[in-house]
Design a protein around this motif. Sequence first.
Motif, PDB file in Angstrom:
ATOM      1  N   LEU A 126       0.623  -1.079   0.128  1.00 32.29           N
ATOM      2  CA  LEU A 126       0.092  -0.097   0.048  1.00 32.29           C
ATOM      3  C   LEU A 126       0.967   1.441   0.011  1.00 32.29           C
ATOM      4  N   LEU A 127       1.770   1.304   0.796  1.00 31.93           N
ATOM      5  CA  LEU A 127       2.737   2.327   0.910  1.00 31.93           C
ATOM      6  C   LEU A 127       3.439   2.638  -0.651  1.00 31.93           C
ATOM      7  N   GLY A 128       3.854   1.591  -1.185  1.00 32.77           N
ATOM      8  CA  GLY A 128       4.307   1.756  -2.590  1.00 32.77           C
ATOM      9  C   GLY A 128       3.353   2.421  -3.670  1.00 32.77           C
ATOM     10  N   PHE A 129       2.043   2.020  -3.376  1.00 35.27           N
ATOM     11  CA  PHE A 129       1.184   2.769  -4.256  1.00 35.27           C
ATOM     12  C   PHE A 129       0.718   4.150  -3.877  1.00 35.27           C
ATOM     13  N   VAL A 130       0.763   4.415  -2.576  1.00 37.78           N
ATOM     14  CA  VAL A 130       0.246   5.835  -2.090  1.00 37.78           C
ATOM     15  C   VAL A 130       1.684   6.415  -1.229  1.00 37.78           C
ATOM     16  N   PRO A 131       2.360   7.356  -2.093  1.00 37.70           N
ATOM     17  CA  PRO A 131       3.518   7.708  -1.596  1.00 37.70           C
ATOM     18  C   PRO A 131       3.121   8.770  -0.410  1.00 37.70           C
ATOM     19  N   LYS A 132       2.138   9.395  -0.401  1.00 34.21           N
ATOM     20  CA  LYS A 132       1.447  10.074   0.547  1.00 34.21           C
ATOM     21  C   LYS A 132       1.682   9.610   2.200  1.00 34.21           C
ATOM     22  N   ILE A 133       0.847   8.304   2.081  1.00 31.28           N
ATOM     23  CA  ILE A 133       0.978   7.503   3.173  1.00 31.28           C
ATOM     24  C   ILE A 133       2.205   7.140   3.754  1.00 31.28           C
ATOM     25  N   ALA A 134       3.238   7.022   2.804  1.00 32.99           N
ATOM     26  CA  ALA A 134       4.363   6.461   3.032  1.00 32.99           C
ATOM     27  C   ALA A 134       5.395   7.504   3.691  1.00 32.99           C
ATOM     28  N   ALA A 135       5.066   8.680   3.130  1.00 34.45           N
ATOM     29  CA  ALA A 135       5.704   9.868   3.644  1.00 34.45           C
ATOM     30  C   ALA A 135       5.521  10.243   5.104  1.00 34.45           C
ATOM     31  N   VAL A 136       4.212   9.769   5.780  1.00 33.82           N
ATOM     32  CA  VAL A 136       3.804   9.996   7.284  1.00 33.82           C
ATOM     33  C   VAL A 136       5.033   9.173   7.910  1.00 33.82           C
ATOM     34  N   THR A 137       5.436   8.124   7.687  1.00 35.62           N
ATOM     35  CA  THR A 137       6.404   7.377   8.416  1.00 35.62           C
ATOM     36  C   THR A 137       7.902   8.119   8.487  1.00 35.62           C
TER      37      THR A 137
END
Length: 448
Positions: A328-339
């Motif tokens: 999921l993080l790979g498809f949605v960079p904005k969520i990945a950026a939260v981490t």
Amino acid sequence: MSQVDNRVFQMNRHPMKTFTLGLQHVLAMYAGAVIVPLIVSSQLGFTVEQTTYLVAIDLLMCGIATLLQVFTNRFFGIGLPVVLGCAFQAVMPMVVIGNEYGIPYIYGAILAMGLFVVVFSGLFGKMIRFFPPVVTGSVVTIIGITLIPVAFGNLGGGVGSEDFGSPQNLILGFSVLIFIVLLNKFSKGFLRAISVLLGLLLGTLAAVLMGQVDGTPVAQAGWFHAVQPFYFGAPKFNATAILTMIIVAMVGIAESTGVFMALGKIVGRDLSSKDLARGYRAEGLAIFVGGLFNAFPYTTFSQNVGLIQMSRVKTRDVIVVAGGLLILLGFVPKIAAVTLLIPDAVLGGAMVAMFGMVISSGLRMIGSQVDLNRHENLFIIACSVGMGLGVTVAPEIFQSLPTTLRILTDNGIVAGTFTALVLNVLFNGVKQPSGKEQHAETEEPFVA
């Protein structure tokens, strides 16, 4: 239904707890996963857009590689609670290949590397005879010891940062560590299992109040990122580049074998040569698919072993959730950026506890399964751990060696593992262990 299957079923009856435990695994390995594309990008002069792609596809492939290992079948997958991430030992060889030959040659070599591991996985599986408890326990101890400097580098705020070792960073890092210690002392069950995650969350909240969190990465990140085969163009092949990456593959297999054996002992499962072969084959598939999408070689992540040992949650459904979150993080960079908002100091405080648990796990294996009255076993442990620690604290000692040899000497885990293997063959031969070295004491896994 078997006892292990029943534990998995019980875990599935608490989806929010399973999700939380999976998220904890993602946060534990996230920094180690994204650091590889960031280093490669900076060394090869990639643009911001290219770097963003590498980070996103890297996280996506980490998830796919993890699921390939968890869902075992007759062809691939070891079926252990293992998380996969970028093979850090491949960083400098990839950079050298990219600078000397060009980017397409990196991915041609990675594709050949993946095929090599898949084809010869059965042969590698027979390596189990070279990993008796004296070797496995030493390797696990080495893994923990060599990771501690990484933890303290983060706790100080990140090696090379302007505020490294500042009072604010030390307060944040050690506060997180103390919180995790207290939670393990005064809590039980699920609360103790997610102590690392709670420490990361509270530490990040404290950093926000101290003004040490920058939300810019989240604001600038996009909502969706599509994968693209051969992003950097069609792969090209060079014999030297391929041979270099095959050597990297052998190093990764040695490290993964140690992690597999350690996890096998933790969950109370005796691994056969066929189990190891399926594990290697899954890694080879992950490497090959990663090459198609211009990602990186993948291997088992040792930091998650410490988290499993600390949380005492050993069921695979948690790892399935972690793999899904990575995809999921790979498809949605904005969520990945939260981490990315988690400060290095906060992450470092949690790492000290996790990596320390890896050390204690290795010592437990040695104490319960190895005859320490034999001088030969003491010598194997002494030299292998000493070599692993020495290479970790003074890697520059091997700078004059050729690049192909430095693949074996630039990583403390690899150097220590190689030393343990050679000395064990020298002193003990390749006979199967018996008696005290044949049986492992195992703990009952926590069931949420």
